[in-house]
Design a protein around this motif. Structure first.
Motif, short mmCIF file in Angstrom:
data_model
loop_
_atom_site.label_atom_id
_atom_site.label_comp_id
_atom_site.label_asym_id
_atom_site.label_seq_id
_atom_site.Cartn_x
_atom_site.Cartn_y
_atom_site.Cartn_z
N GLN A 200 0.83 -1.21 0.00
CA GLN A 200 0.00 0.00 0.00
C GLN A 200 0.86 1.26 0.00
OE1 GLN A 200 -2.50 -0.48 3.43
NE2 GLN A 200 -4.06 -1.65 2.32
N VAL A 201 1.96 1.23 0.74
CA VAL A 201 2.87 2.38 0.77
C VAL A 201 3.45 2.63 -0.61
CG1 VAL A 201 5.07 3.25 1.68
CG2 VAL A 201 3.44 2.12 3.21
N LEU A 202 3.86 1.58 -1.31
CA LEU A 202 4.44 1.72 -2.64
C LEU A 202 3.41 2.24 -3.63
CD1 LEU A 202 6.57 -1.55 -2.84
CD2 LEU A 202 7.45 0.79 -2.74
N TYR A 338 -6.42 6.98 7.82
CA TYR A 338 -7.64 6.51 7.17
C TYR A 338 -7.59 5.03 6.78
CZ TYR A 338 -9.23 11.35 6.89
OH TYR A 338 -9.64 12.62 7.22
N ILE A 339 -6.49 4.60 6.18
CA ILE A 339 -6.41 3.20 5.75
C ILE A 339 -6.44 2.24 6.94
CG2 ILE A 339 -5.01 1.51 4.50
CD1 ILE A 339 -6.38 3.62 2.75
N PRO A 340 -5.65 2.45 8.00
CA PRO A 340 -5.74 1.52 9.13
C PRO A 340 -7.13 1.49 9.77
CG PRO A 340 -3.72 2.80 9.26
CD PRO A 340 -4.54 3.41 8.16
N GLN A 341 -7.80 2.65 9.84
CA GLN A 341 -9.13 2.69 10.46
C GLN A 341 -10.14 1.87 9.68
OE1 GLN A 341 -10.23 6.81 10.90
NE2 GLN A 341 -8.97 7.13 12.73
N ILE A 342 -10.21 2.10 8.37
CA ILE A 342 -11.22 1.38 7.59
C ILE A 342 -10.86 -0.10 7.47
CG2 ILE A 342 -10.16 1.79 5.33
CD1 ILE A 342 -13.00 2.14 4.21
N GLY A 356 -11.02 -6.38 4.96
CA GLY A 356 -10.52 -5.10 5.44
C GLY A 356 -9.41 -4.55 4.57
N LEU A 357 -8.51 -5.42 4.11
CA LEU A 357 -7.42 -4.99 3.25
C LEU A 357 -7.95 -4.48 1.91
CD1 LEU A 357 -4.82 -7.85 3.92
CD2 LEU A 357 -4.75 -5.50 4.78
N LEU A 358 -8.96 -5.17 1.38
CA LEU A 358 -9.55 -4.73 0.12
C LEU A 358 -10.22 -3.37 0.28
CD1 LEU A 358 -10.35 -5.22 -2.81
CD2 LEU A 358 -12.37 -6.47 -1.99
N ALA A 359 -10.94 -3.18 1.38
CA ALA A 359 -11.59 -1.89 1.61
C ALA A 359 -10.55 -0.78 1.76
CB ALA A 359 -12.46 -1.96 2.86
N GLY A 360 -9.43 -1.07 2.43
CA GLY A 360 -8.37 -0.09 2.57
C GLY A 360 -7.76 0.28 1.23
N LEU A 363 -10.02 2.57 -0.75
CA LEU A 363 -10.00 3.94 -0.26
C LEU A 363 -8.71 4.65 -0.63
CD1 LEU A 363 -11.24 6.23 1.47
CD2 LEU A 363 -10.11 5.20 3.46
N LEU A 364 -7.62 3.88 -0.69
CA LEU A 364 -6.31 4.47 -0.93
C LEU A 364 -6.24 5.22 -2.26
CD1 LEU A 364 -2.87 2.82 -0.34
CD2 LEU A 364 -3.40 3.69 -2.60
N ILE A 365 -6.74 4.61 -3.32
CA ILE A 365 -6.60 5.21 -4.65
C ILE A 365 -7.33 6.55 -4.76
CG2 ILE A 365 -7.08 4.90 -7.11
CD1 ILE A 365 -6.56 1.92 -6.72
N PRO A 366 -8.62 6.65 -4.41
CA PRO A 366 -9.26 7.97 -4.52
C PRO A 366 -8.70 8.99 -3.54
CG PRO A 366 -10.75 6.39 -3.49
CD PRO A 366 -9.59 5.61 -4.01
N ARG A 367 -8.21 8.53 -2.37
CA ARG A 367 -7.63 9.47 -1.42
C ARG A 367 -6.37 10.12 -1.99
NH1 ARG A 367 -8.76 12.27 2.84
NH2 ARG A 367 -6.55 12.13 3.32
N ILE A 368 -5.52 9.34 -2.63
CA ILE A 368 -4.26 9.88 -3.15
C ILE A 368 -4.52 10.72 -4.40
CG2 ILE A 368 -1.98 9.33 -4.03
CD1 ILE A 368 -2.34 8.74 -1.08
N ILE A 369 -5.30 10.19 -5.33
CA ILE A 369 -5.60 10.96 -6.54
C ILE A 369 -6.39 12.22 -6.18
CG2 ILE A 369 -6.78 10.94 -8.76
CD1 ILE A 369 -6.23 7.99 -8.98
#
Length: 462
Positions: A200-202, A338-342, A356-360, A363-369
């Motif tokens: 996820q970090v990468l 946000y990612i750890p919470q969701i 949970g990993l899939l939901a995170g 969320l990651l992609i729209p949050r960063i973009i």
């Protein structure tokens, strides 16, 4: 102008094309009443063939007349127009502009066509504009037998293997360096599939850097050292992890009315917007502006050229550092909060860690973009005003306050309109992005280093 002094009639004579001497003369008269731009663009005064001279920019350089000298000659200066491959005068790369002397050799690009600056001793002045491009350079002698002699329809070695002929264009025009980073990140993403957190970090880092490079850095067009930009992002991360964050929260959310009530279901839009203005807008925009202000102060005590590289001297500097700071803010906020919470919430509800990993990840992609019309837009817009206050310090506090409050209002609107509808969220995002793009365009127009700006290379006007 009369014909009494024939040395008034300046010209440039083509002597070499693509490394091959030209057999016959191709003279281009320089008209004393106007600038003479040379390049591949049809609007140039001296037009070169676009197919033959690919190393020549569309508007490469200009021959500019000066006032008449004591002996009656028209003096001429040569200036590069921020060309991709540079202009060389007597073998030395031209910096700025320089006055031409009889016999000076002008080369467009390191291996491009070469001209000699001369005076026509035999003809009278004319307002003639040479537009006929020179023919291709004469073919080299064949090194094989006659049955393999070159012809217009033959296929050359470099046509079959173009990698051997592109040279520096790979890095200058083909985005080779970003491509290399993409390959490296892709391999690392494959290698960390078994480690979801690192993966996820990468992914987040790659998306953030790509958005920053293509939508911010290339549009700004000012070369700022990469370590300065990364330093701005890491500085913001360190601030978020330091006790300084608690001070900001105490001031803007405890003293000022920036804290949200425990029960947010009954809160009105007006109250939410008001609280978000203090608790998100004013607080977070000031926090993200600290690296810009730090670079500004550090730059003032450094010697040249470090002061120009590190410091903030114009709006473009502020935009680049502000958006880089926003990248650091977004990465740490997304990956650390946000990612750890969701991930934890969904995993507990579904009873499956993979859910949970899939939901995170979703969320990651729209949050960063979303940081592009979000945190990058607000911080870059405020950075523009910080740079503008440095460039034009007459009304410094008025300039800073306008930028600070505008960025904070946009930030608060984004956070508050989510409770109304997604359509309003789209409108606010578009407005914020438009504000940032307008600031970049204005910053390029105001830039004292505009002639070195690579983003304006294709926007020269006559």
């Amino acid at each position: 102008m009369t014909g009494n002094n024939p040395r008034k009639n300046a010209l440039v004579r083509l002597v070499s094309a693509n490394g091959v001497s030209v057999g016959s003369d191709f003279n281009y008269s320089l008209i004393p009443e106007r600038d003479m731009v040379i390049g591949r663009d049809p609007s140039c005064e001296i037009i070169l063939d676009a197919i033959i001279y690919r190393m020549v920019s569309r508007r490469h350089a200009v021959f500019r007349p000066l006032s008449t000298s004591v002996d009656g000659n028209i003096n001429w200066i040569l200036q590069d127009l921020n060309s991709a491959n540079g202009t060389y005068l007597n073998g030395q790369k031209l910096q700025g502009s320089q006055e031409l002397q009889l016999g000076d050799r002008v080369r467009l690009g390191h291996d491009g066509p070469e001209f000699i600056f001369e005076y026509d001793l035999n003809s009278s002045p004319t307002a003639f504009k040479e537009t006929t491009p020179p023919p291709p350079p004469p073919p080299l002698k064949a090194v094989t037998n006659s049955s393999h002699s070159s012809s217009p329809d033959s296929v050359s070695f470099t046509q079959l293997f173009p990698i051997f002929s592109t040279g520096k264009d790979l890095t200058r025009k083909a985005y080779l360096i970003p491509g290399i980073f993409t390959v490296v990140f892709v391999v690392l993403m494959f290698a960390t599939i078994e480690n979801p957190e690192l993966n996820q970090v990468l992914v987040a880092t790659f998306i953030a850097l790509a958005a920053y490079y293509f939508f911010i850095y290339l549009l700004c067009g000012k070369q700022k050292p990469w370590w300065i930009l990364l330093g701005s992002a890491f500085a913001t991360m360190l601030i978020l992890l330091s006790p300084l964050l608690d001070v900001f929260i105490f001031v803007f959310r405890d003293i000022l009315p920036g804290n949200l009530p425990p029960n947010q279901d009954t809160i009105t839009f007006q109250e939410l917007l008001f609280r978000m203005f203090f608790g998100a807008g004013l607080m977070e925009e000031l926090l993200k502006a600290l690296p810009i202000l730090g670079a500004l102060l550090i730059g003032r005590v450094l010697p040249s050229p470090w002061r120009e590289r590190v410091g903030v001297w114009e709006p473009l500097d502020g935009i680049l550092l502000g958006t880089a700071s926003a990248v650091g803010f977004t990465l740490l906020e997304t990956l650390g909060q946000y990612i750890p919470q969701i991930t934890q919430n969904v995993a507990e509800q579904e009873g499956v860690i993979s859910a949970g990993l899939l939901a995170g990840f979703q969320l990651l992609i729209p949050r960063i973009i979303g940081s592009l019309p979000g945190h990058m837009a607000y911080s870059g817009y405020l950075g523009y005003f910080i740079g503008l206050a440095v460039l034009k310090p007459i009304k410094i506090w008025q300039t800073l306050l306008v930028g600070y409050f505008t960025a904070s209002v946009l930030h608060a609107l984004w956070n508050a309109t989510g409770i109304i509808s997604g359509l309003f969220l789209i409108v606010v995002g578009i407005i914020s992005y438009a504000f940032l793009m307008a600031a970049i365009l204005k910053a390029r127009a105001l830039s004292p280093t505009r002639t070195q700006n690579f983003a304006t290379r294709f926007f020269h006007t006559k």
